[in-house]
Design an enzyme around this catalytic site. Structure first.
Site, PDB file in Angstrom:
ATOM      1  N   CYS A 149    -109.762  50.773 -26.127  1.00 43.22           N
ATOM      2  CA  CYS A 149    -109.431  51.692 -27.212  1.00 43.22           C
ATOM      3  C   CYS A 149    -108.593  51.008 -28.293  1.00 43.22           C
ATOM      4  CB  CYS A 149    -108.727  52.924 -26.655  1.00 43.22           C
ATOM      5  SG  CYS A 149    -107.478  52.562 -25.388  1.00 43.22           S
TER       6      CYS A 149
HETATM    7  N1  LIG Z   1    -108.574  56.706 -21.266  1.00 44.41           N
HETATM    8  C1  LIG Z   1    -108.934  55.993 -22.325  1.00 44.41           C
HETATM    9  O1  LIG Z   1    -108.574  56.320 -23.472  1.00 44.41           O
HETATM   10  C2  LIG Z   1    -109.773  54.777 -22.167  1.00 44.41           C
HETATM   11  C3  LIG Z   1    -110.116  54.275 -20.922  1.00 44.41           C
HETATM   12  N2  LIG Z   1    -110.877  53.150 -20.819  1.00 44.41           N
HETATM   13  C4  LIG Z   1    -111.251  52.602 -19.516  1.00 44.41           C
HETATM   14  O2  LIG Z   1    -112.257  53.439 -18.947  1.00 44.41           O
HETATM   15  C5  LIG Z   1    -112.128  53.476 -17.531  1.00 44.41           C
HETATM   16  C6  LIG Z   1    -111.929  54.927 -17.099  1.00 44.41           C
HETATM   17  O3  LIG Z   1    -110.741  55.400 -17.723  1.00 44.41           O
HETATM   18  P1  LIG Z   1    -110.230  56.906 -17.575  1.00 44.41           P
HETATM   19  O4  LIG Z   1    -111.374  57.819 -17.645  1.00 44.41           O
HETATM   20  O5  LIG Z   1    -109.118  57.038 -18.528  1.00 44.41           O
HETATM   21  O6  LIG Z   1    -109.664  56.871 -16.077  1.00 44.41           O
HETATM   22  P2  LIG Z   1    -109.312  58.089 -15.123  1.00 44.41           P
HETATM   23  O7  LIG Z   1    -108.231  57.610 -14.233  1.00 44.41           O
HETATM   24  O8  LIG Z   1    -109.080  59.318 -15.909  1.00 44.41           O
HETATM   25  O9  LIG Z   1    -110.656  58.278 -14.264  1.00 44.41           O
HETATM   26  C7  LIG Z   1    -111.081  57.316 -13.336  1.00 44.41           C
HETATM   27  C8  LIG Z   1    -112.346  57.783 -12.642  1.00 44.41           C
HETATM   28  O10 LIG Z   1    -112.750  56.806 -11.678  1.00 44.41           O
HETATM   29  C9  LIG Z   1    -112.757  57.387 -10.365  1.00 44.41           C
HETATM   30  N3  LIG Z   1    -112.269  56.357  -9.443  1.00 44.41           N
HETATM   31  C10 LIG Z   1    -111.053  55.760  -9.442  1.00 44.41           C
HETATM   32  N4  LIG Z   1    -110.991  54.796  -8.503  1.00 44.41           N
HETATM   33  C11 LIG Z   1    -112.188  54.801  -7.877  1.00 44.41           C
HETATM   34  C12 LIG Z   1    -112.748  54.052  -6.815  1.00 44.41           C
HETATM   35  N5  LIG Z   1    -112.048  53.076  -6.213  1.00 44.41           N
HETATM   36  N6  LIG Z   1    -114.011  54.329  -6.415  1.00 44.41           N
HETATM   37  C13 LIG Z   1    -114.723  55.302  -7.035  1.00 44.41           C
HETATM   38  N7  LIG Z   1    -114.265  56.050  -8.048  1.00 44.41           N
HETATM   39  C14 LIG Z   1    -113.012  55.808  -8.472  1.00 44.41           C
HETATM   40  C15 LIG Z   1    -111.847  58.576 -10.458  1.00 44.41           C
HETATM   41  O11 LIG Z   1    -112.169  59.496  -9.448  1.00 44.41           O
HETATM   42  P3  LIG Z   1    -111.065  60.610  -8.954  1.00 44.41           P
HETATM   43  O12 LIG Z   1    -110.892  61.546 -10.120  1.00 44.41           O
HETATM   44  O13 LIG Z   1    -111.702  61.211  -7.801  1.00 44.41           O
HETATM   45  O14 LIG Z   1    -109.814  59.812  -8.681  1.00 44.41           O
HETATM   46  C16 LIG Z   1    -112.181  59.082 -11.854  1.00 44.41           C
HETATM   47  O15 LIG Z   1    -113.411  59.756 -11.836  1.00 44.41           O
HETATM   48  C17 LIG Z   1    -110.921  52.595 -17.192  1.00 44.41           C
HETATM   49  O16 LIG Z   1    -111.353  51.305 -16.851  1.00 44.41           O
HETATM   50  C18 LIG Z   1    -110.125  52.595 -18.492  1.00 44.41           C
HETATM   51  O17 LIG Z   1    -109.327  51.486 -18.589  1.00 44.41           O
HETATM   52  C19 LIG Z   1    -111.376  52.524 -21.922  1.00 44.41           C
HETATM   53  C20 LIG Z   1    -111.073  52.981 -23.176  1.00 44.41           C
HETATM   54  C21 LIG Z   1    -110.224  54.118 -23.397  1.00 44.41           C
HETATM   55  C1  LIG Z   2    -101.557  55.068 -23.352  1.00 47.29           C
HETATM   56  C2  LIG Z   2    -102.006  54.029 -22.394  1.00 47.29           C
HETATM   57  O1  LIG Z   2    -101.433  53.842 -21.336  1.00 47.29           O
HETATM   58  N1  LIG Z   2    -103.063  53.325 -22.738  1.00 47.29           N
HETATM   59  C3  LIG Z   2    -103.656  52.355 -21.888  1.00 47.29           C
HETATM   60  C4  LIG Z   2    -104.896  51.895 -22.542  1.00 47.29           C
HETATM   61  C5  LIG Z   2    -105.690  51.130 -21.562  1.00 47.29           C
HETATM   62  C6  LIG Z   2    -107.121  51.444 -21.563  1.00 47.29           C
HETATM   63  O2  LIG Z   2    -107.582  52.521 -21.382  1.00 47.29           O
HETATM   64  O3  LIG Z   2    -107.843  50.413 -21.822  1.00 47.29           O
HETATM   65  P1  LIG Z   2    -108.655  49.550 -20.773  1.00 47.29           P
HETATM   66  O4  LIG Z   2    -109.989  50.164 -20.788  1.00 47.29           O
HETATM   67  O5  LIG Z   2    -108.655  48.194 -21.335  1.00 47.29           O
HETATM   68  O6  LIG Z   2    -107.960  49.578 -19.461  1.00 47.29           O
HETATM   69  C7  LIG Z   2    -102.729  51.154 -21.629  1.00 47.29           C
HETATM   70  O7  LIG Z   2    -101.909  50.837 -22.451  1.00 47.29           O
HETATM   71  O8  LIG Z   2    -102.892  50.509 -20.575  1.00 47.29           O
END
Ligand SMILES: NC(=O)C1=CN([C@@H]2O[C@H](COP(=O)(O)OP(=O)(O)OC[C@H]3O[C@@H](n4cnc5c(N)ncnc54)[C@H](OP(=O)(O)O)[C@@H]3O)[C@@H](O)[C@H]2O)C=CC1
Ligand SMILES: CC(=O)N[C@@H](CCC(=O)OP(=O)(O)O)C(=O)O
EC number: 1.2.1.38
Length: 346
Positions: A149
């Site tokens: 992000c």
């Molecule tokens: N949030 C953001 O703004 C952004 C996130 N990302 C990246 O996208 C990915 C997802 O982020 P986000 O949606 O925020 O994360 P969340 O923690 O909100 O969701 C993670 C998801 O993965 C599942 N999960 C976690 N661990 C395991 C495992 N070991 N095996 C199977 N399923 C698993 C969780 O299931 P359960 O709910 O059952 O725990 C949940 O569905 C991450 O790599 C993050 O860094 C990238 C850009 C922006």
């Molecule tokens: C607010 C906040 O905690 N933001 C996350 C953004 C990480 C993320 O979602 O990015 P990746 O997909 O690279 O893990 C952080 O700073 O780690």
């Protein structure tokens, strides 16, 4: 109709994919997974979906999932993603990975900032999925490393200046602020309401945030030389949004109007980048829920430094919206399908 799996659909980016893909005319989401909520309808985890999308969450069984879909979105934490992506790839599925696992081209660099890579042999075929800079490669790819992000906001904010050789690439300083959904849905003390609400703080200060190698990799490619940046992330008491304020030193004296003309030419025809007129600056409120990246450019009248401000919704252009944009390109669909009508709040 494309059959799609969302692996990690009980997380914030996973449910955002569901929100977007639910009204995508060429997609049927036929599989959603969760670690802790398997067996329950996704609408019991996200009640806003009740009656609109009640698909049941499954356990993550890669072979079984690959057998029943065409495309897989992995919305898992890093490491969990690279444990399953190779199976999907071996079974001939296109994968769009939202984690950081395939973003860094060099396995040693990934190892230094994250942990040892489990399948470095896949890194050369992963395409860093930022459509505005890599549209043709994305269209041919089978594995997309969907950008982070913060990196999305910084790379789009700086690309015209670096490509145009307007600034000293070694002078870049970024202050970026994110809403708390950026940290995911998992419970963490730092993200509790009382810790975050009414506060505004920096974190990951001093060159330690994991997005630094990703941003530097992409900016170095744009600049044509290796470069280092100063990057300081901040946590804002809001649900969504990223605002990056980016400072750099131009080679000579520059005018805001000329820089804006440069940005307009660079992003001409881009459906999701809006270059703002002189004197108008972006706000996370104006991109909330949409796939837009809004960019404002100005010049500090006293120091001559260029200041670029870019705003995205971290869950849309910073994650799931960009992932769908990449999917459209990979599948030969109109790039904006399912994204152009996302609600924008006034
Ligand atoms: N949030 C953001 O703004 C952004 C996130 N990302 C990246 O996208 C990915 C997802 O982020 P986000 O949606 O925020 O994360 P969340 O923690 O909100 O969701 C993670 C998801 O993965 C599942 N999960 C976690 N661990 C395991 C495992 N070991 N095996 C199977 N399923 C698993 C969780 O299931 P359960 O709910 O059952 O725990 C949940 O569905 C991450 O790599 C993050 O860094 C990238 C850009 C922006
Ligand atoms: C607010 C906040 O905690 N933001 C996350 C953004 C990480 C993320 O979602 O990015 P990746 O997909 O690279 O893990 C952080 O700073 O780690």
């Amino acid at each position: 109709m494309l059959k799609v799996a969302i692996v990690g659909a009980s997380g914030y980016t996973g449910v955002e994919l569901l929100r977007i893909l639910h009204s995508h005319p060429e997609v049927a989401v036929t599989c959603v997974t969760s670690e802790q909520s398997a067996g329950r309808p996704v609408s019991s985890v996200f009640p806003s979906l009740r009656g609109r999308c009640d698909i049941v969450l499954e356990n993550l069984e890669p072979v079984g999932i690959a057998e029943k879909v065409d495309i897989v979105f992995t919305a898992l934490p890093h490491k969990a993603a690279m444990e399953v992506v190779p199976t999907f790839m071996k079974m001939g599925k296109d994968v769009i990975d939202l984690s950081a696992d395939y973003r860094i081209h060099d396995a040693d660099t990934y190892g230094k900032w994250y942990e040892p890579h489990l399948n470095p042999e896949l890194l050369p075929e992963a395409v860093y999925g930022i459509p505005e800079l890599r549209r043709a490669e994305i269209a041919e790819a089978s594995l997309i490393a969907n950008p982070g992000c913060y990196p999305t906001s910084v790379i789009l904010g700086l690309a015209p200046l670096l490509k145009g050789k307007v600034i000293d690439p070694k002078s870049i300083i970024v202050d970026a602020a994110s809403g708390t959904s950026g940290a995911g849905r998992g419970a963490k003390v730092d993200n509790l309401y009382c810790e975050v609400n009414e506060g505004f703080r920096a974190y990951g200060v001093g060159g330690v945030h994991r997005h630094i190698p990703e941003i530097e990799q992409e900016l170095s490619l744009l600049a044509g030389i290796p470069l280092n940046i100063t990057f300081t992330p901040h946590l804002v008491p809001m649900d969504r949004g990223i605002l990056s304020t980016i400072y750099s030193q131009p080679g000579g004296s520059v005018k805001a109007s000329d820089l804006i003309a440069l940005y307009e030419a660079f992003y001409d025809g881009e459906p999701f980048v809006r270059v703002l007129p002189e004197g108008v600056l972006p706000s996370t409120a104006h991109v909330r829920g949409s796939n837009f990246c809004d960019i404002g450019v100005t010049v500090d009248q006293r120091t001559g430094r260029v200041i670029v401000i870019s705003a995205i919704d971290n869950l849309v252009k910073g994650a799931s919206g960009q992932a769908v944009q990449n999917m459209n390109l990979m599948c030969g669909l109109p790039e904006t399908l399912g994204l152009d009508l996302l609600p924008v709040f006034p």
